[in-house]
Design a protein around this motif. Structure first.
Motif, PDB file in Angstrom:
ATOM      1  N   PRO A   1     -11.765  19.221  -3.690  1.00  0.00           N
ATOM      2  CA  PRO A   1     -11.819  17.782  -3.401  1.00  0.00           C
ATOM      3  C   PRO A   1     -10.572  17.024  -3.856  1.00  0.00           C
ATOM      4  O   PRO A   1     -10.162  16.056  -3.198  1.00  0.00           O
ATOM      5  N   LEU A   2      -9.961  17.448  -4.949  1.00  0.00           N
ATOM      6  CA  LEU A   2      -8.746  16.786  -5.423  1.00  0.00           C
ATOM      7  C   LEU A   2      -7.584  17.021  -4.458  1.00  0.00           C
ATOM      8  O   LEU A   2      -6.797  16.096  -4.190  1.00  0.00           O
ATOM      9  N   ILE A   3      -7.494  18.222  -3.929  1.00  0.00           N
ATOM     10  CA  ILE A   3      -6.451  18.511  -2.939  1.00  0.00           C
ATOM     11  C   ILE A   3      -6.698  17.706  -1.671  1.00  0.00           C
ATOM     12  O   ILE A   3      -5.766  17.142  -1.088  1.00  0.00           O
ATOM     13  N   LEU A   4      -7.971  17.593  -1.259  1.00  0.00           N
ATOM     14  CA  LEU A   4      -8.300  16.799  -0.082  1.00  0.00           C
ATOM     15  C   LEU A   4      -7.917  15.333  -0.299  1.00  0.00           C
ATOM     16  O   LEU A   4      -7.338  14.696   0.601  1.00  0.00           O
ATOM     17  N   LEU A   5      -8.197  14.784  -1.468  1.00  0.00           N
ATOM     18  CA  LEU A   5      -7.822  13.407  -1.763  1.00  0.00           C
ATOM     19  C   LEU A   5      -6.304  13.228  -1.770  1.00  0.00           C
ATOM     20  O   LEU A   5      -5.792  12.205  -1.304  1.00  0.00           O
ATOM     21  N   ALA A   6      -5.589  14.222  -2.289  1.00  0.00           N
ATOM     22  CA  ALA A   6      -4.128  14.147  -2.278  1.00  0.00           C
ATOM     23  C   ALA A   6      -3.591  14.160  -0.850  1.00  0.00           C
ATOM     24  O   ALA A   6      -2.661  13.407  -0.521  1.00  0.00           O
ATOM     25  N   VAL A   7      -4.171  14.976   0.013  1.00  0.00           N
ATOM     26  CA  VAL A   7      -3.735  15.045   1.405  1.00  0.00           C
ATOM     27  C   VAL A   7      -4.044  13.738   2.130  1.00  0.00           C
ATOM     28  O   VAL A   7      -3.201  13.210   2.882  1.00  0.00           O
ATOM     29  N   VAL A   8      -5.243  13.177   1.897  1.00  0.00           N
ATOM     30  CA  VAL A   8      -5.609  11.913   2.542  1.00  0.00           C
ATOM     31  C   VAL A   8      -4.659  10.804   2.096  1.00  0.00           C
ATOM     32  O   VAL A   8      -4.170  10.018   2.922  1.00  0.00           O
ATOM     33  N   CYS A   9      -4.375  10.729   0.785  1.00  0.00           N
ATOM     34  CA  CYS A   9      -3.434   9.715   0.300  1.00  0.00           C
ATOM     35  C   CYS A   9      -2.039   9.938   0.878  1.00  0.00           C
ATOM     36  O   CYS A   9      -1.333   8.976   1.198  1.00  0.00           O
ATOM     37  N   GLY A  10      -1.633  11.191   1.030  1.00  0.00           N
ATOM     38  CA  GLY A  10      -0.332  11.493   1.619  1.00  0.00           C
ATOM     39  C   GLY A  10      -0.243  11.052   3.068  1.00  0.00           C
ATOM     40  O   GLY A  10       0.771  10.496   3.498  1.00  0.00           O
ATOM     41  N   VAL A  11      -1.305  11.284   3.836  1.00  0.00           N
ATOM     42  CA  VAL A  11      -1.322  10.860   5.241  1.00  0.00           C
ATOM     43  C   VAL A  11      -1.281   9.335   5.331  1.00  0.00           C
ATOM     44  O   VAL A  11      -0.569   8.760   6.166  1.00  0.00           O
ATOM     45  N   LEU A  12      -2.044   8.660   4.463  1.00  0.00           N
ATOM     46  CA  LEU A  12      -2.021   7.195   4.462  1.00  0.00           C
ATOM     47  C   LEU A  12      -0.660   6.655   4.035  1.00  0.00           C
ATOM     48  O   LEU A  12      -0.191   5.639   4.567  1.00  0.00           O
ATOM     49  N   ALA A  13      -0.004   7.330   3.087  1.00  0.00           N
ATOM     50  CA  ALA A  13       1.338   6.911   2.675  1.00  0.00           C
ATOM     51  C   ALA A  13       2.330   7.094   3.825  1.00  0.00           C
ATOM     52  O   ALA A  13       3.186   6.223   4.059  1.00  0.00           O
TER      53      ALA A  13
ATOM     54  N   VAL B   1      -1.245  16.286  -9.085  1.00  0.00           N
ATOM     55  CA  VAL B   1      -1.065  16.758 -10.468  1.00  0.00           C
ATOM     56  C   VAL B   1      -2.420  17.103 -11.090  1.00  0.00           C
ATOM     57  O   VAL B   1      -2.559  18.103 -11.792  1.00  0.00           O
ATOM     58  N   TRP B   2      -3.424  16.278 -10.817  1.00  0.00           N
ATOM     59  CA  TRP B   2      -4.762  16.532 -11.343  1.00  0.00           C
ATOM     60  C   TRP B   2      -5.319  17.841 -10.777  1.00  0.00           C
ATOM     61  O   TRP B   2      -5.935  18.633 -11.499  1.00  0.00           O
ATOM     62  N   ALA B   3      -5.104  18.092  -9.474  1.00  0.00           N
ATOM     63  CA  ALA B   3      -5.579  19.327  -8.861  1.00  0.00           C
ATOM     64  C   ALA B   3      -4.848  20.536  -9.427  1.00  0.00           C
ATOM     65  O   ALA B   3      -5.456  21.587  -9.635  1.00  0.00           O
ATOM     66  N   ALA B   4      -3.556  20.384  -9.718  1.00  0.00           N
ATOM     67  CA  ALA B   4      -2.790  21.508 -10.267  1.00  0.00           C
ATOM     68  C   ALA B   4      -3.259  21.855 -11.674  1.00  0.00           C
ATOM     69  O   ALA B   4      -3.221  23.022 -12.081  1.00  0.00           O
ATOM     70  N   GLY B   5      -3.715  20.874 -12.429  1.00  0.00           N
ATOM     71  CA  GLY B   5      -4.146  21.129 -13.802  1.00  0.00           C
ATOM     72  C   GLY B   5      -5.625  21.385 -13.972  1.00  0.00           C
ATOM     73  O   GLY B   5      -6.088  21.637 -15.087  1.00  0.00           O
ATOM     74  N   SER B   6      -6.407  21.335 -12.893  1.00  0.00           N
ATOM     75  CA  SER B   6      -7.857  21.503 -13.023  1.00  0.00           C
ATOM     76  C   SER B   6      -8.249  22.971 -12.995  1.00  0.00           C
ATOM     77  O   SER B   6      -7.561  23.814 -12.417  1.00  0.00           O
ATOM     78  N   ASP B   7      -9.391  23.256 -13.626  1.00  0.00           N
ATOM     79  CA  ASP B   7      -9.939  24.614 -13.625  1.00  0.00           C
ATOM     80  C   ASP B   7     -10.740  24.838 -12.354  1.00  0.00           C
ATOM     81  O   ASP B   7     -11.141  23.900 -11.682  1.00  0.00           O
ATOM     82  N   ALA B   8     -11.014  26.102 -12.072  1.00  0.00           N
ATOM     83  CA  ALA B   8     -11.794  26.433 -10.882  1.00  0.00           C
ATOM     84  C   ALA B   8     -13.224  25.925 -11.014  1.00  0.00           C
ATOM     85  O   ALA B   8     -13.838  25.531 -10.031  1.00  0.00           O
ATOM     86  N   GLY B   9     -13.770  25.896 -12.219  1.00  0.00           N
ATOM     87  CA  GLY B   9     -15.153  25.462 -12.416  1.00  0.00           C
ATOM     88  C   GLY B   9     -15.268  24.030 -12.885  1.00  0.00           C
ATOM     89  O   GLY B   9     -16.348  23.561 -13.220  1.00  0.00           O
TER      90      GLY B   9
ATOM     91  N   PHE C   1       0.788  -1.222   0.000  1.00  0.00           N
ATOM     92  CA  PHE C   1       0.000   0.000   0.000  1.00  0.00           C
ATOM     93  C   PHE C   1       0.825   1.280   0.000  1.00  0.00           C
ATOM     94  O   PHE C   1       0.323   2.325  -0.416  1.00  0.00           O
ATOM     95  N   LEU C   2       2.065   1.237   0.452  1.00  0.00           N
ATOM     96  CA  LEU C   2       2.897   2.446   0.419  1.00  0.00           C
ATOM     97  C   LEU C   2       3.048   2.991  -0.999  1.00  0.00           C
ATOM     98  O   LEU C   2       2.765   4.174  -1.233  1.00  0.00           O
ATOM     99  N   PRO C   3       3.461   2.179  -1.989  1.00  0.00           N
ATOM    100  CA  PRO C   3       3.563   2.740  -3.351  1.00  0.00           C
ATOM    101  C   PRO C   3       2.211   3.156  -3.924  1.00  0.00           C
ATOM    102  O   PRO C   3       2.144   4.140  -4.682  1.00  0.00           O
ATOM    103  N   LEU C   4       1.131   2.452  -3.559  1.00  0.00           N
ATOM    104  CA  LEU C   4      -0.180   2.833  -4.064  1.00  0.00           C
ATOM    105  C   LEU C   4      -0.604   4.203  -3.532  1.00  0.00           C
ATOM    106  O   LEU C   4      -1.123   5.038  -4.288  1.00  0.00           O
ATOM    107  N   PHE C   5      -0.393   4.441  -2.257  1.00  0.00           N
ATOM    108  CA  PHE C   5      -0.767   5.732  -1.679  1.00  0.00           C
ATOM    109  C   PHE C   5       0.139   6.855  -2.178  1.00  0.00           C
ATOM    110  O   PHE C   5      -0.318   7.988  -2.361  1.00  0.00           O
TER     111      PHE C   5
ATOM    112  N   VAL D   1       0.491  11.627  -5.735  1.00  0.00           N
ATOM    113  CA  VAL D   1       1.040  12.321  -6.917  1.00  0.00           C
ATOM    114  C   VAL D   1      -0.051  12.541  -7.959  1.00  0.00           C
ATOM    115  O   VAL D   1      -0.175  13.634  -8.522  1.00  0.00           O
ATOM    116  N   LEU D   2      -0.858  11.518  -8.218  1.00  0.00           N
ATOM    117  CA  LEU D   2      -1.921  11.630  -9.226  1.00  0.00           C
ATOM    118  C   LEU D   2      -2.905  12.725  -8.877  1.00  0.00           C
ATOM    119  O   LEU D   2      -3.210  13.587  -9.712  1.00  0.00           O
ATOM    120  N   PHE D   3      -3.407  12.728  -7.645  1.00  0.00           N
ATOM    121  CA  PHE D   3      -4.389  13.742  -7.254  1.00  0.00           C
ATOM    122  C   PHE D   3      -3.778  15.136  -7.185  1.00  0.00           C
ATOM    123  O   PHE D   3      -4.446  16.121  -7.501  1.00  0.00           O
TER     124      PHE D   3
END
Length: 111
Positions: free
Chosen positions: A77-89, A62-70, A49-53, A58-60
């Motif tokens: 939500p993408l930033i929240l998912l990235a933070v949750v995955c980071g904490v789990l990692a 990068v996706w959050a950095a490239g997403s539009d405001a609308g 699970f370490l490499p998966l998280f 990284v995926l969330f």
């Protein structure tokens, strides 16, 4: 040392043994003699699970950095998912370190 509540005269075992934090007592006879620690299962789970998280973080991110405001999903939500995955990692990495340390200590005691 007698325990006034239970009347038992069990002495605590050294904290050098792996297991729970605090004083440990010798076998009471209720647990099996062949009881084994789940360290190898924890090692497997943490190393899977370490490499998966990390990849999810990284995926969330990068996706959050490239997403539009609308866009859908939004950046929040993408930033929240990235933070949750980071904490789990981070949790998986810490658990991996603890398991490896305990396995090394058990191997050293067996030699």
């Amino acid at each position: 040392m007698r325990d006034s509540r239970t009347g038992s005269g069990r002495e605590p075992v050294s904290r050098a043994r792996s297991g729970m934090i605090g004083s440990r007592y010798p076998r009471s006879g209720t647990e099996p003699v062949t009881a084994r620690s789940p360290l190898k299962l924890r090692l497997l789970l943490a190393s899977v699970f370490l490499p998966l998280f990390v990849a999810g973080t990284v995926l969330f991110a990068v996706w959050a950095a490239g997403s539009d405001a609308g866009g859908s999903p939004g950046r929040g939500p993408l930033i929240l998912l990235a933070v949750v995955c980071g904490v789990l990692a981070l949790t998986a990495a810490l658990d991996l370190g603890v398991v490896l340390r305990r396995l090394r200590r058990e191997r050293g005691a067996a030699d």
